[in-house]
Design a protein around this motif. Structure first.
Motif, mmCIF file in Angstrom:
data_model
loop_
_atom_site.group_PDB
_atom_site.id
_atom_site.type_symbol
_atom_site.label_atom_id
_atom_site.label_comp_id
_atom_site.label_asym_id
_atom_site.label_seq_id
_atom_site.Cartn_x
_atom_site.Cartn_y
_atom_site.Cartn_z
ATOM 1 N N GLY B 32 0.804 -1.220 0.000
ATOM 2 C CA GLY B 32 0.000 0.000 0.000
ATOM 3 C C GLY B 32 0.830 1.260 0.000
ATOM 4 N N ILE B 33 0.160 2.335 -0.362
ATOM 5 C CA ILE B 33 0.840 3.594 -0.569
ATOM 6 C C ILE B 33 1.378 4.165 0.739
ATOM 7 N N SER B 34 0.701 3.874 1.855
ATOM 8 C CA SER B 34 1.135 4.481 3.118
ATOM 9 C C SER B 34 2.457 3.881 3.587
ATOM 10 N N VAL B 35 2.610 2.549 3.386
ATOM 11 C CA VAL B 35 3.887 1.922 3.742
ATOM 12 C C VAL B 35 4.993 2.479 2.856
ATOM 13 N N TYR B 36 4.661 2.651 1.542
ATOM 14 C CA TYR B 36 5.630 3.193 0.582
ATOM 15 C C TYR B 36 6.073 4.575 1.037
ATOM 16 N N ALA B 37 5.088 5.427 1.349
ATOM 17 C CA ALA B 37 5.394 6.799 1.754
ATOM 18 C C ALA B 37 6.238 6.794 3.024
ATOM 19 N N ALA B 38 5.848 5.911 3.977
ATOM 20 C CA ALA B 38 6.611 5.849 5.237
ATOM 21 C C ALA B 38 8.050 5.417 4.989
#
Lengths: 369, 271
Positions: B32-38
């Motif tokens: 997911g995008i949130s893990v990527y961003a983190a």
């Protein structure tokens, strides 16, 4: 010794590159407004001399060596301080600049206090474009011009800095024969108009004879003769000068009673000849020979016609000598006749005829200047 | 025939280039995008990105100066030792990057030639940013010089001579004549140098010491994350590097197109 008022004065310049000697103690004076050509075969040192005047090359350091421009010793000046215009064989135009910017370059790179205002630059470049008849091409790039046009731009660029002297290194060498002739005439007219002192390097004797006020004939790092085109052509100072200025026939003879004798032919020498019995070398240009069908006097050489080439302004006849060893001619004999004379003679290949010497230059073996 | 050849070419590129690139992004975004961003805004990742960009900036600048000077010297002047210099420029291409890194450890490490002196003066090169930058400069220094030398040799010295005789000083000569003539080749060299500086692994790995948040570059950081089985983060950081590479490629393509367009009229022969 104080410098004279000459535009260029080169004194005792030598230049060696490792074991190769390009110039041997050369001195040369060019008068104000004169156009002098340096003529010689490749490797004779003419380009090196030109580059030394420009400051692109250093002469060997010797106490008697000096180069003056307009009476000022420039030996220690950098090339960018010398104010010489230089035209290269391969134009050396700035490829990323338009014709206009190429010509303006020398004005734009001046220090701020010496730089003319933009309006003045435009006016000056405009004048020069007019002079080289390329006004319509101002915004083109060098790659869009023909060779002849490029060289005219290079010349205008060199003239833009109002140079003390103009140096041209084989300026027409990369052009084809017709353009070369056209540009040569154009340069002559231009020089008559603007009178900038010029030195032009060439290996083409025809070019040198046509454009020069005076010619310096160079060979093996030395100036063999300096003189007007008439002087060097009609009164060559050495064998090299004779042979370099166009085709020439060579006969071997002997010195007898102050004359050069080839078989039954006795020729007056243009200068005093040494003792009798020495071997004399006699040079005769093709147009100084004539052909007779019958022997008219003793002073002629019997020869057989090998080839006739009648297309052109003169008829060229190649002959083989049929005389004994005393009239040894080097290779074949070349004669140039007018079409009128050729018509009178009615000779054909294979005929035996008599070659008569009308004028000649005599040099004695070991002769050296 | 035509179809076969095209299929082979396209197939290889798809399999060996396109697929891995897609895989990088797919893996990076798998959780997911949130893990990527983190992952990419993580302190250590940002630190690695910062060091990578700094290293690239310094190496490119240093090699720009060195490359232009070396190419100018080699193409326009004759001097003793010229051929030796030419061979030495190629040395980093010939030597394995790991060796290049080791050389700096040998020179500047605690047991190295200058180690004692450096410790006495409290200067740390190896296992610190200066070491990373030095190793990268070494590995990338042929790029710009190599790009310029053949071009400058081909162009010769006549334009420079003409400029000098027209009164140009050294700076005017460089700015108005030499630089415009080499600008596209120079930019192309910068792009190649930059790409290698950002991607260099071997030499940097030896001198960096892998100190998280301090001496890690992006490639080193990717390796650490991967070795810790933190695949999503590893691929997320890898995708950053990939994006930098894509930008570099686009700039390179643009320059190649521009160089071709500029060179074409020069091929027109006299007369």
């Amino acid at each position: 010794m104080a410098p004279t008022g000459a535009a260029i004065e080169v004194r005792h310049v030598s230049r060696t590159f490792g074991s190769w000697t390009a110039l041997r103690d050369v001195s040369l004076t060019v008068n104000q407004g004169e156009l002098v050509t340096l003529l010689g075969p490749s490797g004779s040192g003419k380009t090196t001399l030109l580059r030394i005047i420009a400051g692109l090359e250093e002469p060997d350091p010797r106490p008697e060596t000096a180069v003056f421009i307009n009476g000022v010793d420039i030996s220690r000046q950098r090339p960018d301080e010398r104010k010489v215009g230089f035209v290269f064989q391969h134009y050396a135009l700035f490829r990323h600049m338009s014709v206009f910017e190429n010509i303006a370059f020398g004005l734009r790179v001046r220090p701020r206090n010496a730089r003319p205002p933009e309006r003045e630059i435009r006016r000056r470049v405009g004048e020069l474009l007019e002079l080289i008849q390329l006004g319509r091409w101002a915004s083109q790039y060098p790659s869009q011009l023909s060779g002849g046009q490029r060289q005219r731009v290079a010349l205008a660029r060199a003239l833009a800095i109002e140079p003390n002297v103009l140096l041209l290194d084989e300026p027409f060498g990369a052009l084809d024969a017709r353009v070369r002739q056209e540009l040569r005439r154009w340069l002559r007219t231009l020089h008559a108009r603007i009178h900038v002192t010029s030195v032009l390097v060439t290996h083409d004797q025809e070019e040198a004879l046509e454009v020069a006020d005076r010619i310096a004939i160079m060979n093996q790092g030395r100036i063999e003769q300096l003189g007007t085109p008439d002087e060097v052509f009609h009164h060559p100072a050495s064998e090299f000068v004779v042979t370099f200025l166009g085709n020439v026939n060579l006969f071997h003879g002997r010195v007898e009673a102050g004359k050069a004798v080839i078989g039954r032919l006795a020729l007056d020498a243009s200068r005093a000849l040494p003792a009798d019995g020495e071997t004399a070398r006699v040079f005769v240009r093709p147009h100084e020979l004539d052909i007779d069908v019958h022997r008219t006097s003793g002073a002629s050489v019997r020869a057989r016609v090998l080839r006739i080439q009648s297309a052109g302004p003169l008829v060229r006849v190649e002959l083989a000598s049929e005389e004994d060893d005393t009239v040894r001619a080097e290779d074949t004999i070349n004669v140039e006749l007018t079409h009128q004379r050729y018509g009178e003679l009615m000779i054909r290949v294979g005929d035996t005829v008599f070659v008569r010497v009308r004028d000649a230059r005599v040099f004695v073996e070991d002769y050296s200047i | 025939m035509r179809l076969t050849v095209i299929l082979i070419a396209v197939g290889f590129v798809a399999l060996l280039v396109l697929l891995p690139v897609i895989a990088v992004f797919a893996e990076a975004l798998r959780k997911g995008i949130s893990v990527y961003a983190a992952s990419i805004t993580d302190h250590d990742a940002l630190s690695a990105l910062r060091l990578t960009l700094l290293t690239a900036a310094v190496s490119v600048t240093a090699n720009l100066i060195f490359g232009v000077a070396a190419a100018w010297a080699i193409a326009k002047f004759e001097f003793p030792g010229k051929s030796v210099l030419l061979s030495l420029i190629d040395l980093p291409f010939a030597v394995s990057p790991v060796i290049s890194g080791l050389v700096f450890v040998l020179l500047f490490g605690a047991q190295g030639w200058f180690g004692e002196w450096l410790i006495r003066h409290d200067v740390q090169i190896v296992f610190a940013e200066p070491g990373v930058i030095l190793a990268t400069i070494f590995v990338t220094f042929p790029f710009i010089a190599r790009e310029l030398i053949p071009l400058m040799q081909e162009q010769g010295t006549e334009e420079e001579e003409a400029a000098v005789l027209l009164g140009a000083g050294a700076w005017q000569l460089f700015r108005r004549v030499t630089l415009p003539n080499i600008r596209w080749a120079l930019l192309y060299g910068v792009v190649l140098c930059n790409a290698r500086a950002m991607g260099e692994f071997g030499a940097v790995s030896v001198v960096s010491g892998h100190i998280r948040g301090r001496t890690n570059t992006l490639p080193l950081h990717v390796e650490i994350l991967y070795n810790e089985y933190n695949f999503s983060a590893a691929f997320a950081v890898a995708s950053l590097l990939t994006l930098l590479a894509v930008v570099t490629l686009l700039v390179k393509a643009g320059l190649e197109w521009k160089t071709r367009r500029d060179r074409r009229p020069l091929a027109v022969e006299d007369q």
